[in-house]
Design a protein around this motif. Structure first.
Motif, mmCIF file in Angstrom:
data_model
loop_
_atom_site.group_PDB
_atom_site.id
_atom_site.type_symbol
_atom_site.label_atom_id
_atom_site.label_comp_id
_atom_site.label_asym_id
_atom_site.label_seq_id
_atom_site.Cartn_x
_atom_site.Cartn_y
_atom_site.Cartn_z
ATOM 1 N N GLN A 19 1.226 -15.515 -2.569
ATOM 2 C CA GLN A 19 0.850 -16.871 -2.131
ATOM 3 C C GLN A 19 2.058 -17.622 -1.584
ATOM 4 O O GLN A 19 1.950 -18.330 -0.588
ATOM 5 N N ASP A 20 3.215 -17.455 -2.219
ATOM 6 C CA ASP A 20 4.434 -18.146 -1.774
ATOM 7 C C ASP A 20 4.816 -17.762 -0.349
ATOM 8 O O ASP A 20 5.411 -18.556 0.374
ATOM 9 N N LYS A 21 4.490 -16.539 0.057
ATOM 10 C CA LYS A 21 4.813 -16.071 1.417
ATOM 11 C C LYS A 21 3.601 -16.132 2.347
ATOM 12 O O LYS A 21 3.587 -15.503 3.395
ATOM 13 N N LYS A 22 2.592 -16.872 1.937
ATOM 14 C CA LYS A 22 1.409 -17.125 2.784
ATOM 15 C C LYS A 22 0.591 -15.867 3.093
ATOM 16 O O LYS A 22 0.016 -15.735 4.170
ATOM 17 N N GLY A 23 0.529 -14.947 2.136
ATOM 18 C CA GLY A 23 -0.364 -13.797 2.286
ATOM 19 C C GLY A 23 -1.800 -14.291 2.325
ATOM 20 O O GLY A 23 -2.121 -15.319 1.721
ATOM 21 N N GLU A 24 -2.657 -13.597 3.041
ATOM 22 C CA GLU A 24 -4.042 -14.045 3.223
ATOM 23 C C GLU A 24 -5.034 -13.055 2.637
ATOM 24 O O GLU A 24 -4.710 -11.879 2.434
ATOM 25 N N ASN A 25 -6.256 -13.563 2.385
ATOM 26 C CA ASN A 25 -7.352 -12.735 1.861
ATOM 27 C C ASN A 25 -6.894 -11.902 0.664
ATOM 28 O O ASN A 25 -7.018 -10.680 0.650
ATOM 29 N N ILE A 26 -6.353 -12.595 -0.333
ATOM 30 C CA ILE A 26 -5.796 -11.939 -1.516
ATOM 31 C C ILE A 26 -6.921 -11.631 -2.502
ATOM 32 O O ILE A 26 -7.692 -12.513 -2.868
ATOM 33 N N VAL A 27 -6.995 -10.371 -2.915
ATOM 34 C CA VAL A 27 -7.971 -9.972 -3.925
ATOM 35 C C VAL A 27 -7.303 -9.037 -4.929
ATOM 36 O O VAL A 27 -6.314 -8.379 -4.622
ATOM 37 N N SER A 28 -7.876 -9.021 -6.134
ATOM 38 C CA SER A 28 -7.488 -7.969 -7.074
ATOM 39 C C SER A 28 -8.752 -7.207 -7.438
ATOM 40 O O SER A 28 -9.837 -7.785 -7.530
ATOM 41 N N LEU A 29 -8.602 -5.914 -7.592
ATOM 42 C CA LEU A 29 -9.701 -5.056 -8.025
ATOM 43 C C LEU A 29 -9.371 -4.573 -9.427
ATOM 44 O O LEU A 29 -8.291 -4.030 -9.666
ATOM 45 N N ASP A 30 -10.287 -4.792 -10.345
ATOM 46 C CA ASP A 30 -10.106 -4.388 -11.729
ATOM 47 C C ASP A 30 -10.637 -2.961 -11.880
ATOM 48 O O ASP A 30 -11.843 -2.732 -11.907
ATOM 49 N N LEU A 31 -9.730 -2.012 -11.973
ATOM 50 C CA LEU A 31 -10.084 -0.592 -11.986
ATOM 51 C C LEU A 31 -10.133 -0.011 -13.401
ATOM 52 O O LEU A 31 -10.291 1.199 -13.570
ATOM 53 N N ARG A 32 -10.025 -0.861 -14.413
ATOM 54 C CA ARG A 32 -9.882 -0.349 -15.784
ATOM 55 C C ARG A 32 -11.072 0.475 -16.267
ATOM 56 O O ARG A 32 -10.906 1.337 -17.111
ATOM 57 N N LYS A 33 -12.260 0.238 -15.731
ATOM 58 C CA LYS A 33 -13.429 0.990 -16.188
ATOM 59 C C LYS A 33 -13.773 2.176 -15.277
ATOM 60 O O LYS A 33 -14.790 2.817 -15.446
ATOM 61 N N ILE A 34 -12.913 2.442 -14.293
ATOM 62 C CA ILE A 34 -13.156 3.539 -13.358
ATOM 63 C C ILE A 34 -12.223 4.693 -13.725
ATOM 64 O O ILE A 34 -11.004 4.581 -13.611
ATOM 65 N N HIS A 35 -12.809 5.782 -14.171
ATOM 66 C CA HIS A 35 -12.017 6.881 -14.729
ATOM 67 C C HIS A 35 -11.064 7.527 -13.730
ATOM 68 O O HIS A 35 -9.975 7.943 -14.091
ATOM 69 N N GLU A 36 -11.473 7.633 -12.460
ATOM 70 C CA GLU A 36 -10.625 8.282 -11.456
ATOM 71 C C GLU A 36 -9.471 7.397 -11.001
ATOM 72 O O GLU A 36 -8.596 7.848 -10.276
ATOM 73 N N ALA A 37 -9.483 6.142 -11.374
ATOM 74 C CA ALA A 37 -8.495 5.192 -10.858
ATOM 75 C C ALA A 37 -7.082 5.550 -11.311
ATOM 76 O O ALA A 37 -6.870 6.007 -12.436
ATOM 77 N N VAL A 38 -6.148 5.339 -10.420
ATOM 78 C CA VAL A 38 -4.750 5.657 -10.690
ATOM 79 C C VAL A 38 -3.993 4.488 -11.321
ATOM 80 O O VAL A 38 -2.841 4.629 -11.698
#
Length: 120
Positions: A19-38
Motif C-alpha cells: 500500500q505504501d508504494k501504491k500497489g493496486e488490486n491487492i488480494v490475499s488468498l488463504d490457502l491453509r485448507k488446500i492440501h496441494e498449496a505450497v
C-alpha cells in the motif's frame, strides 16, 4: 511450523508495504485448507510499470526485514520486473503487471481459497 492467521504480523507488514508504494488490486488468498498449496497465503498485487513492480517488491523485502528481521527464502523475476515473486515460505508475494496477472490468473487457479481484498 506454526500456521499463519489472516492477522499474522508478516501478512500485515507485506500488505502495508504494498500500500505504501501504491500497489493496486491487492488480494490475499488463504490457502491453509488446500492440501496441494505450497504456502499458507498468497498475496497478489499489481503495478503498471517495471519500475513500480520493482519498487513494491523492494519495499516488501525492506519492511519485512526491518519489522520482523526476516529475509525471503528466495525471490525471482527482478530482471524483467513483469512478475516478481517473493517467497517467505508461509507467504508468497506476487507483484505483477496487469497483463501478466490477467494471463496467469492465479486467483482463478486457486479459486477454492478464501480471498480478501485490501484498499490500494
Amino acid at each position: 511450523m506454526t500456521r499463519l492467521t489472516k492477522n499474522s504480523k508478516i501478512l500485515t507488514t507485506i500488505i502495508k508495504a504494498i500500500q505504501d508504494k501504491k500497489g493496486e488490486n491487492i488480494v490475499s488468498l488463504d490457502l491453509r485448507k488446500i492440501h496441494e498449496a505450497v504456502a499458507d497465503f498468497f498475496v497478489i498485487c499489481e503495478a503498471s510499470t517495471n519500475t513500480q513492480v520493482k519498487a513494491i517488491a523492494d519495499s516488501v523485502e525492506q519492511s519485512v526485514k526491518e519489522t520482523l528481521g526476516e529475509a525471503p527464502y528466495r525471490h525471482e523475476g527482478q530482471q524483467s520486473a513483469q512478475w516478481i515473486l517473493i517467497d517467505y515460505v508461509n507467504v508468497v508475494v506476487h507483484v505483477m503487471q496487469p497483463e501478466t496477472r490477467r494471463f496467469y490468473k492465479l486467483e482463478e487457479m486457486w479459486s477454492d481459497a478464501p480471498m480478501t481484498n485490501y484498499e490500494s
